[in-house]
Design a protein around this motif. Structure first.
Motif, PDB file in Angstrom:
ATOM      1  N   GLN A  36       0.845  -1.213   0.000  1.00 40.83           N
ATOM      2  CA  GLN A  36       0.000   0.000   0.000  1.00 40.83           C
ATOM      3  C   GLN A  36       0.873   1.252   0.000  1.00 40.83           C
ATOM      4  N   ARG A  37       1.978   1.193   0.758  1.00 44.94           N
ATOM      5  CA  ARG A  37       2.877   2.357   0.811  1.00 44.94           C
ATOM      6  C   ARG A  37       3.499   2.612  -0.561  1.00 44.94           C
ATOM      7  N   PHE A  38       3.951   1.532  -1.233  1.00 50.12           N
ATOM      8  CA  PHE A  38       4.526   1.683  -2.578  1.00 50.12           C
ATOM      9  C   PHE A  38       3.492   2.264  -3.540  1.00 50.12           C
ATOM     10  N   LYS A  43       1.792   7.652  -6.476  1.00 50.00           N
ATOM     11  CA  LYS A  43       1.004   8.895  -6.602  1.00 50.00           C
ATOM     12  C   LYS A  43       1.855  10.113  -6.259  1.00 50.00           C
ATOM     13  N   VAL A  44       2.644   9.990  -5.190  1.00 52.41           N
ATOM     14  CA  VAL A  44       3.557  11.092  -4.829  1.00 52.41           C
ATOM     15  C   VAL A  44       4.508  11.351  -5.996  1.00 52.41           C
ATOM     16  N   ASN A  45       5.002  10.255  -6.594  1.00 51.54           N
ATOM     17  CA  ASN A  45       5.960  10.375  -7.692  1.00 51.54           C
ATOM     18  C   ASN A  45       5.346  11.090  -8.897  1.00 51.54           C
ATOM     19  N   ALA A  47       2.886  13.249  -8.832  1.00 51.93           N
ATOM     20  CA  ALA A  47       2.725  14.666  -8.468  1.00 51.93           C
ATOM     21  C   ALA A  47       4.070  15.385  -8.548  1.00 51.93           C
ATOM     22  N   LYS A  48       5.126  14.724  -8.064  1.00 51.53           N
ATOM     23  CA  LYS A  48       6.440  15.371  -8.071  1.00 51.53           C
ATOM     24  C   LYS A  48       6.982  15.529  -9.483  1.00 51.53           C
ATOM     25  N   GLN A  49       6.695  14.532 -10.336  1.00 50.91           N
ATOM     26  CA  GLN A  49       7.149  14.630 -11.728  1.00 50.91           C
ATOM     27  C   GLN A  49       6.455  15.792 -12.443  1.00 50.91           C
ATOM     28  N   PRO A  54      12.497  17.023  -7.345  1.00 48.49           N
ATOM     29  CA  PRO A  54      13.400  15.861  -7.268  1.00 48.49           C
ATOM     30  C   PRO A  54      12.821  14.756  -6.384  1.00 48.49           C
ATOM     31  N   VAL A  55      13.264  13.533  -6.624  1.00 48.85           N
ATOM     32  CA  VAL A  55      12.794  12.390  -5.829  1.00 48.85           C
ATOM     33  C   VAL A  55      13.174  12.579  -4.356  1.00 48.85           C
ATOM     34  N   MET A  56      14.415  12.986  -4.119  1.00 46.16           N
ATOM     35  CA  MET A  56      14.896  13.119  -2.743  1.00 46.16           C
ATOM     36  C   MET A  56      14.363  14.391  -2.092  1.00 46.16           C
ATOM     37  N   ASP A  57      13.788  14.218  -0.895  1.00 46.88           N
ATOM     38  CA  ASP A  57      13.350  15.369  -0.095  1.00 46.88           C
ATOM     39  C   ASP A  57      13.790  15.099   1.344  1.00 46.88           C
ATOM     40  N   GLN A  58      14.975  15.601   1.673  1.00 46.58           N
ATOM     41  CA  GLN A  58      15.573  15.290   2.980  1.00 46.58           C
ATOM     42  C   GLN A  58      14.727  15.801   4.137  1.00 46.58           C
ATOM     43  N   GLY A  59      14.116  16.973   3.962  1.00 48.53           N
ATOM     44  CA  GLY A  59      13.268  17.533   5.021  1.00 48.53           C
ATOM     45  C   GLY A  59      12.103  16.603   5.344  1.00 48.53           C
ATOM     46  N   ARG A  60      11.463  16.091   4.295  1.00 46.92           N
ATOM     47  CA  ARG A  60      10.340  15.164   4.473  1.00 46.92           C
ATOM     48  C   ARG A  60      10.829  13.856   5.109  1.00 46.92           C
ATOM     49  N   GLU A  61      11.997  13.381   4.695  1.00 47.12           N
ATOM     50  CA  GLU A  61      12.508  12.129   5.272  1.00 47.12           C
ATOM     51  C   GLU A  61      12.799  12.297   6.770  1.00 47.12           C
ATOM     52  N   ASP A  62      13.367  13.437   7.139  1.00 48.02           N
ATOM     53  CA  ASP A  62      13.638  13.688   8.565  1.00 48.02           C
ATOM     54  C   ASP A  62      12.330  13.708   9.356  1.00 48.02           C
ATOM     55  N   ASN A  91      14.409   2.526  -0.526  1.00 46.99           N
ATOM     56  CA  ASN A  91      13.765   1.691  -1.547  1.00 46.99           C
ATOM     57  C   ASN A  91      12.640   2.436  -2.257  1.00 46.99           C
ATOM     58  N   SER A  92      11.984   3.339  -1.537  1.00 44.73           N
ATOM     59  CA  SER A  92      10.964   4.183  -2.137  1.00 44.73           C
ATOM     60  C   SER A  92      11.594   5.075  -3.214  1.00 44.73           C
ATOM     61  N   ARG A  93      12.772   5.635  -2.900  1.00 47.07           N
ATOM     62  CA  ARG A  93      13.473   6.473  -3.882  1.00 47.07           C
ATOM     63  C   ARG A  93      13.914   5.639  -5.076  1.00 47.07           C
ATOM     64  N   TYR A  95      12.533   2.936  -6.173  1.00 43.54           N
ATOM     65  CA  TYR A  95      11.317   2.593  -6.928  1.00 43.54           C
ATOM     66  C   TYR A  95      10.890   3.783  -7.788  1.00 43.54           C
ATOM     67  N   GLN A  96      10.972   4.987  -7.213  1.00 45.13           N
ATOM     68  CA  GLN A  96      10.595   6.185  -7.973  1.00 45.13           C
ATOM     69  C   GLN A  96      11.526   6.398  -9.167  1.00 45.13           C
ATOM     70  N   THR A  97      12.806   6.120  -8.982  1.00 51.79           N
ATOM     71  CA  THR A  97      13.756   6.229 -10.094  1.00 51.79           C
ATOM     72  C   THR A  97      13.399   5.212 -11.176  1.00 51.79           C
TER      73      THR A  97
HETATM   74  O1  PRE Z   1       7.201  12.436   0.178  1.00 49.74           O
HETATM   75  C1  PRE Z   1       7.896  12.353  -0.832  1.00 49.74           C
HETATM   76  O2  PRE Z   1       8.275  13.356  -1.460  1.00 49.74           O
HETATM   77  C2  PRE Z   1       8.332  11.051  -1.337  1.00 49.74           C
HETATM   78  O3  PRE Z   1       8.905  10.954  -2.407  1.00 49.74           O
HETATM   79  C3  PRE Z   1       8.110   9.856  -0.488  1.00 49.74           C
HETATM   80  C4  PRE Z   1       9.323   9.525   0.372  1.00 49.74           C
HETATM   81  C5  PRE Z   1       8.856   8.343   1.280  1.00 49.74           C
HETATM   82  O4  PRE Z   1       8.984   7.202   0.831  1.00 49.74           O
HETATM   83  O5  PRE Z   1       8.317   8.597   2.365  1.00 49.74           O
HETATM   84  C6  PRE Z   1      10.456   9.104  -0.503  1.00 49.74           C
HETATM   85  C7  PRE Z   1      11.434   9.946  -0.898  1.00 49.74           C
HETATM   86  C8  PRE Z   1      11.597  11.303  -0.361  1.00 49.74           C
HETATM   87  O6  PRE Z   1      12.927  11.601  -0.113  1.00 49.74           O
HETATM   88  C9  PRE Z   1      10.721  11.536   0.808  1.00 49.74           C
HETATM   89  C10 PRE Z   1       9.727  10.699   1.186  1.00 49.74           C
END
Ligand code: PRE
Length: 106
Positions: A36-38, A43-45, A47-49, A54-62, A91-93, A95-97
């Motif tokens: 379900q998370r994948f 959907k997030v991917n 929207a971001k595209q 960019p795929v990486m969002d360090q602030g969100r990951e923190d 792995n989410s990143r 997968y998005q790549t």
């Molecule tokens: O929220 C996002 O922007 C995502 O791409 C999802 C997600 C996640 O798996 O939680 C993955 C990569 C980002 O670096 C941050 C969070």
């Protein structure tokens, strides 16, 4: 969970099997939830595209790491919970790549 050791402190085989069965059931739930998370990640991917983000969002990951770690009721496992979610997001990143590379629109 109560301990089931015998006089020598070793677990009885049936108790080991029962504990492993419990782990199997939990693993089944984890797989369902991760699927379900994948799915949500696709959907997030999308929207971001569209927004050219960019795929990486360090602030969100923190934020995710702090949030899930604080939900773990056992402070002794916080460090492991954090590592598990670091791996989930790695792995989410990946997968998005993969999604971007196989996207028929590019
Ligand atoms: O929220 C996002 O922007 C995502 O791409 C999802 C997600 C996640 O798996 O939680 C993955 C990569 C980002 O670096 C941050 C969070």
């Amino acid at each position: 969970m109560e301990t089931k050791d015998n006089a020598s402190g070793a677990w009885r085989p049936n108790e080991l099997a029962a504990a492993r069965q419990q782990i199997n059931q939990i693993d089944d739930q984890i797989v369902k939830l991760l699927a379900q998370r994948f799915d949500a990640v696709t959907k997030v991917n999308e929207a971001k595209q569209s927004a050219d983000l960019p795929v990486m969002d360090q602030g969100r990951e923190d934020q995710v790491l702090d949030r899930v770690t604080n939900k773990d009721p056992n402070p002794e496992t916080h460090v492991y919970m954090r590592q598990i979610f670091e791996t989930i997001m790695k792995n989410s990143r990946d997968y998005q790549t993969h999604l971007t590379n196989t996207d028929s629109n590019h």
